[in-house]
Design a protein around this motif. Structure first.
Motif, short mmCIF file in Angstrom:
data_model
loop_
_atom_site.label_atom_id
_atom_site.label_comp_id
_atom_site.label_asym_id
_atom_site.label_seq_id
_atom_site.Cartn_x
_atom_site.Cartn_y
_atom_site.Cartn_z
N ALA A 259 -5.65 5.14 3.20
CA ALA A 259 -5.46 3.74 2.84
C ALA A 259 -4.29 3.13 3.61
O ALA A 259 -4.39 2.01 4.12
CB ALA A 259 -5.23 3.61 1.33
N TYR B 85 0.84 -1.20 0.00
CA TYR B 85 0.00 0.00 0.00
C TYR B 85 0.87 1.25 0.00
O TYR B 85 0.59 2.22 -0.71
CB TYR B 85 -0.91 0.01 1.22
CG TYR B 85 -2.21 -0.73 1.05
CD1 TYR B 85 -2.24 -2.01 0.51
CD2 TYR B 85 -3.41 -0.17 1.45
CE1 TYR B 85 -3.42 -2.70 0.37
CE2 TYR B 85 -4.61 -0.86 1.31
CZ TYR B 85 -4.60 -2.12 0.77
OH TYR B 85 -5.79 -2.80 0.62
N ALA C 135 -4.23 0.17 6.50
CA ALA C 135 -3.39 -1.02 6.35
C ALA C 135 -2.47 -1.23 7.56
O ALA C 135 -1.94 -2.32 7.75
CB ALA C 135 -2.55 -0.91 5.08
#
Length: 199
Positions: free
Chosen positions: A70, A26, A74
């Motif tokens: 994001a 990510y 994660a």
């Protein structure tokens, strides 16, 4: 296993490699997307010819904010890896990064290790089957998000995990399936079936 507090025996975890790999992926992808967005929109003027604000000029900031969210999401599985603890009352199971589900032994019908051989490496799951009374008066009823690993196990075994209520990946823990089942059987009351299923 290691003792935590006076009553729960906690199964030793492995390093959360899967979560760390996902976080790094990510992060690298996010940096790449942010860089591409900046290159594409860096020359955009702040205002259009009409004098109105130019939405395209704010695209790099919007992309960077999305990437930050994001990456932050994660990181949660890295700090909250799966957990399994047992005592004579029941089991405390956290299959993912969110909720720990309490399964009293009185409502547990079966604990099974399901090993699925693979070409490169097999996958193994620890499955829990409970009766219909779980969550009515004590303990927790597994919810949709708690069953993510169970759905994965069901797909990997072509439906052989049907009938179970919760699952954890055994690769997240240090003990072998046989050793873990042996330890759990030492706490399980006589009505609980403890089984090793090799597919």
């Amino acid at each position: 296993m290691q003792r935590q507090a006076a009553e729960w025996v906690v199964v030793r975890r492995r390093a959360p490699r899967r979560a760390i790999v996902r976080l790094v992926t990510y992060l690298l992808t996010g940096v790449g997307i942010t860089a591409v967005g900046w290159v594409l929109f860096v020359t955009e003027p702040q205002r259009l010819a009409s004098g109105d604000p130019n939405p395209a000029a704010r695209a790099p900031l919007f992309v960077a904010i999305c990437v930050v969210f994001a990456v932050a999401a994660a990181t949660v599985p890295v700090w909250r890896p799966p957990r399994l603890a047992v005592n004579h009352y029941g089991l405390a199971v956290r299959p993912g990064a969110f909720r720990t589900v309490l399964l009293p032994w009185v409502h547990v019908e079966e604990v099974a290790a399901l090993t699925v051989p693979g070409r490169r490496r097999g996958e193994a799951y620890l499955l829990f089957a409970c009766d219909g009374h779980l969550g009515r008066h004590s303990g927790d009823r597994p919810r949709f998000v708690d069953r993510a690993v169970l759905r994965e196990a069901d797909r990997a075994t072509e439906g052989r995990a049907t009938g179970f209520d919760l699952a954890v990946r055994l690769t997240d823990f240090r003990q072998s399936p046989e050793g873990l089942l042996r330890d759990l059987a030492g706490f399980a009351p006589p009505h609980v079936l403890v089984a090793d299923r090799v597919e």
